[in-house]
Scaffold this active site. Structure first.
Site, PDB file in Angstrom:
ATOM      1  N   ASP A  62       6.222   5.852   9.564  1.00 27.02           N
ATOM      2  CA  ASP A  62       6.299   4.624  10.382  1.00 27.02           C
ATOM      3  C   ASP A  62       7.737   4.225  10.690  1.00 27.02           C
ATOM      4  OD1 ASP A  62       6.681   3.742   7.724  1.00 27.02           O
ATOM      5  OD2 ASP A  62       5.398   1.979   7.944  1.00 27.02           O
ATOM      6  N   ASP A 109       1.814  -1.302   7.140  1.00 25.83           N
ATOM      7  CA  ASP A 109       0.970  -2.100   6.260  1.00 25.83           C
ATOM      8  C   ASP A 109       0.525  -3.397   6.939  1.00 25.83           C
ATOM      9  OD1 ASP A 109       1.592  -0.117   4.509  1.00 25.83           O
ATOM     10  OD2 ASP A 109       2.818  -1.354   3.164  1.00 25.83           O
TER      11      ASP A 109
HETATM   12 MG    MG Z   1       3.772  -3.232  -0.182  1.00 30.96          MG
END
Ligand code: MG
Ligand code: ADP
Length: 371
Positions: A25, A159
């Site tokens: 990412d 995330d």
């Molecule tokens: Mg984390």
């Protein structure tokens, strides 16, 4: 400030597992996570001063700061919450003082993103009381800045995006360069499979030191030496020049090779999932784990054993998930094989004298939102 009474839980944001695409990412690459049922919940009440008081049921602590907080004021766990206050204020939003209560069933420090669950649910709560009007991408962006610039954790944006965009039954193919999110069905349950999480309980936040940050710097250097914006922009043959370009070029070559091959694996994994070829998906898990163990060197003895034990018990494939240096592995398992796989994992850890791993299955669940 006590755990109860508090106002009703207002917002929740889930943790995630990543099926493929580790450390891609921050290299502008692709990732393939899904949000899980475990989530952080937040309750909020507005104060008539500018204090921010934060209570976590997990730490059983209350930390106090002000709406004018800036990086360095609050350390430890409460920084994930205070950082969101800071990021919103940085964007020019006026926030009232608040009391915030947090409760979460996402295992903490297990590589399942309890931190994004916490920062994203906080962002939703503050968005509401401050009448900010963030969309999903905005929530993820504010939460990421809280983690990067206030907490000081140099993570990518996977995330937070997984936590806000999750959908029941669906995985997310995310292009972290364009931030485009494509939902795609994850039919493994209908096809008689389960995704088993093996939480090694060797917490990465205790073990990794600055391992994550070091890998990030190594990737940036490799891209710089190859004169590209990000490792997203190179192919495996082009990496062959790296060993001659720097003293540590051999190491950088292996690091970059993980990122470039992992990026390809994300796209291939997404395709194999669409055609429901689970053996091919699981083979990619196994190849990915080897790449993280040997080239990127972010695995651990516990994670390697967890994957090997799962496969010896009949799992189709297994890999560590999340940032590495500890945390959790995932294994794709035919339902009838689950008992044997669990037994093999428990036996392998017992034989080493390690803490018993936490074993549970996960399915794609809804993303962050009001309760
Ligand atoms: Mg984390
Ligand atoms: P992961 O996100 O994989 O669980 P991180 O190291 O990124 O691991 O984040 C874990 C940290 O997030 C914890 O050490 C703690 O500071 C914070 N955290 C997450 N959930 C909670 C919670 N419910 N209460 C307090 N702190 C939490």
């Amino acid at each position: 400030m006590t755990p109860a009474p508090h106002p009703p839980w207002g917002w929740a944001a889930p943790g995630r597992v990543n099926l493929m695409g580790e450390h891609t990412d921050y290299n502008d690459g692709f990732v393939l996570p899904f949000a899980i049922g475990q989530r952080a919940k937040v309750a909020v009440s507005v104060r008539d001063d500018d204090l921010v008081r934060i209570h976590s049921r997990q730490t059983d602590e209350t930390v106090e700061t002000a709406t004018s907080t800036s990086p360095g004021d609050v350390g430890g766990w409460a920084a994930y919450v205070a950082g969101v206050v800071w990021a919103l204020r940085e964007d020019g939003h006026r926030l009232p003082g608040v009391d915030l209560w947090v409760d979460s069933d996402v295992p903490i420090g297990a590589g399942l993103s309890s931190s994004a669950a916490l920062s994203c649910s906080t962002a939703l709560a503050l968005d509401h009381v401050g009448e900010v009007g963030l969309d999903r991408a905005g929530v993820a962006e504010v939460a990421r800045r809280a983690e990067n610039d206030y907490v000081g954790a140099p993570t990518g944006v996977m995330d937070q995006l997984a936590s806000v965009h999750g959908r029941e039954g669906q995985a997310l193919l995310i292009d972290t360069r364009s931030l485009e999110v494509q939902h795609q069905p994850a039919h493994f349950v209908e096809d008689g499979l389960v995704l088993l999480v093996i939480d090694t309980r060797a917490s990465h936040s205790l073990a990794d030191g600055d391992g994550y940050a070091t890998r990030r710097r190594e990737c940036e250097r490799a891209a710089e030496l190859l004169e590209v914006d990000a490792l997203r922009d190179v192919t495996v043959p082009e990496l062959a020049r790296l060993p001659e370009l720097a003293d540590d070029g051999e190491v950088l070559h292996r690091r970059a090779r993980h990122v470039v091959t992992e990026n390809d694996r994300v796209l291939e994994c997404a395709e194999q999932m669409r055609s429901r070829d689970w053996v091919a998906v699981a083979d990619l898990f196994t190849t990915s784990h080897a790449s993280m163990r040997d080239d990127f060197e972010i695995s651990s003895d516990e994670l390697d054993s967890a994957c090997a034990a799962a496969e010896s018990g009949g799992a189709l494939g297994a890999r560590m998930t999340g940032g590495g240096f500890g945390g959790s592995a995932i294994a794709l398992v035919r339902r009838e094989q689950l008992g044997t796989v669990r037994g093999c994992c428990l036996a392998a850890f017992a034989a080493e004298g390690w803490d018993e791993p936490r074993l549970f299955t996960v399915e794609p669940a809804a993303g962050a939102g009001p309760l």
